[in-house]
Design an enzyme around this catalytic site. Structure first.
Site, PDB file in Angstrom:
ATOM      1  NE  ARG A   1     -94.061  12.024  38.970  1.00 25.40           N
ATOM      2  CZ  ARG A   1     -93.138  12.537  39.765  1.00 25.40           C
ATOM      3  NH1 ARG A   1     -93.082  13.828  39.968  1.00 25.40           N
ATOM      4  NH2 ARG A   1     -92.266  11.760  40.350  1.00 25.40           N
TER       5      ARG A   1
ATOM      6  NE  ARG B   1     -88.558   7.896  40.609  1.00 26.93           N
ATOM      7  CZ  ARG B   1     -87.315   8.360  40.746  1.00 26.93           C
ATOM      8  NH1 ARG B   1     -86.306   7.526  40.871  1.00 26.93           N
ATOM      9  NH2 ARG B   1     -87.102   9.644  40.746  1.00 26.93           N
TER      10      ARG B   1
ATOM     11  NE  ARG C   1     -85.065  10.738  44.991  1.00 28.57           N
ATOM     12  CZ  ARG C   1     -85.734  11.481  44.110  1.00 28.57           C
ATOM     13  NH1 ARG C   1     -85.320  12.698  43.821  1.00 28.57           N
ATOM     14  NH2 ARG C   1     -86.808  11.014  43.524  1.00 28.57           N
TER      15      ARG C   1
ATOM     16  NE  ARG D   1     -81.549  11.660  41.664  1.00 31.30           N
ATOM     17  CZ  ARG D   1     -82.652  12.055  41.027  1.00 31.30           C
ATOM     18  NH1 ARG D   1     -82.705  13.217  40.433  1.00 31.30           N
ATOM     19  NH2 ARG D   1     -83.701  11.258  40.973  1.00 31.30           N
TER      20      ARG D   1
ATOM     21  CE  LYS E   1     -89.175  16.712  36.887  1.00 31.80           C
ATOM     22  NZ  LYS E   1     -88.489  15.440  36.574  1.00 31.80           N
TER      23      LYS E   1
END
Ligand code: AMP
Length: 218
Positions: free
Chosen positions: A92, A176, A165, A131, A13
């Protein structure tokens, strides 16, 4: 036009939103980016949000909704020529979706399109755990599929502070994804009832996803 990019963590996204938003003259409103900026700046809201953020939990609705609405007002004031907003990571859950609807309604607007960007779970997990993000300018890399040109150095700003992160660890990611299935995915039904949802496969080369997204948003 106002649109929402809906999809699980790691589906792309952020990467895709940054590519397509300017092409459609939309401002990208990414609640995760707004929260990371508040946490980094150590604002009172950032300090309150950090405890939830670091463990992969949802930050309380009132904090996030306030941040997003403030951002929308700033954009309306400073960039009145934009065509609308592309939301990423927001809403969300149902309460956030209803707040957004009523806020838009108050200014004579609405959500015109929702894109459901999806990919198989194993791909998402691999992408997120590989990532890294530039702590200085926020550019996102994938160590396997989209590494920086020079190892450890940001292509965009030259910073050597590339980090994982805090919420991209295995434990936080599992939480998550669970929250996504539980609270965010059901929003598709909320928007499907209005006939505004389009499907895009996120398990394809970046260029292909971009062109499918542009079609879905046109
Ligand atoms: P993201 O960058 O969208 O993956 O978001 C990173 C983290 O920020 C999430 O795991 C939550 O802790 C928090 N967050 C981002 N957007 C929201 C939201 N709309 N509601 C609650 N928490 C959020």
């Amino acid at each position: 036009m106002n649109a929402i990019l809906l999809g699980p963590q790691g589906v792309g996204k952020g990467t895709q939103g940054e590519i397509v938003a300017p092409r459609l003259r939309l401002t990208r409103v990414a609640s995760g980016d707004l929260l990371r900026a508040a946490i980094k700046a150590e604002t009172p809201l950032g300090k309150d949000a950090k405890v939830y953020y670091d463990r992969g939990a949802l930050v309380p609705d009132d904090l996030v909704i306030g941040l997003v609405i403030e951002r929308l007002k700033q954009v309306a004031h400073h960039e009145p020529d934009l065509a609308g907003a592309l939301f990423d990571g927001f809403p969300r859950n149902r309460a956030q979706a209803e707040s957004l609807d009523s806020e838009l309604d108050g200014i004579g607007q609405r959500i015109d399109r929702v894109v459901n960007l999806d990919a198989p779970r194993a791909i998402l997990i691999a992408r997120v755990t590989e990532r890294v993000i530039c702590a200085h300018c926020g550019t996102i890399y994938n160590l396997r599929t989209k590494p920086p040109k020079m190892a450890g150095v940001c292509d965009v700003c030259g910073s050597t502070d590339l980090r994982q992160r805090a919420d991209d660890t295995d434990a936080a990611l599992t939480e998550r994804l669970r929250l996504y299935d539980d609270q965010t995915q059901p929003l598709l039904e909320y928007y499907r009832a209005r006939g505004i949802v389009r499907e895009v496969n996120g398990d394809a080369p970046i260029d292909r996803v971009t062109s499918d997204l542009l079609t879905a948003l046109s």
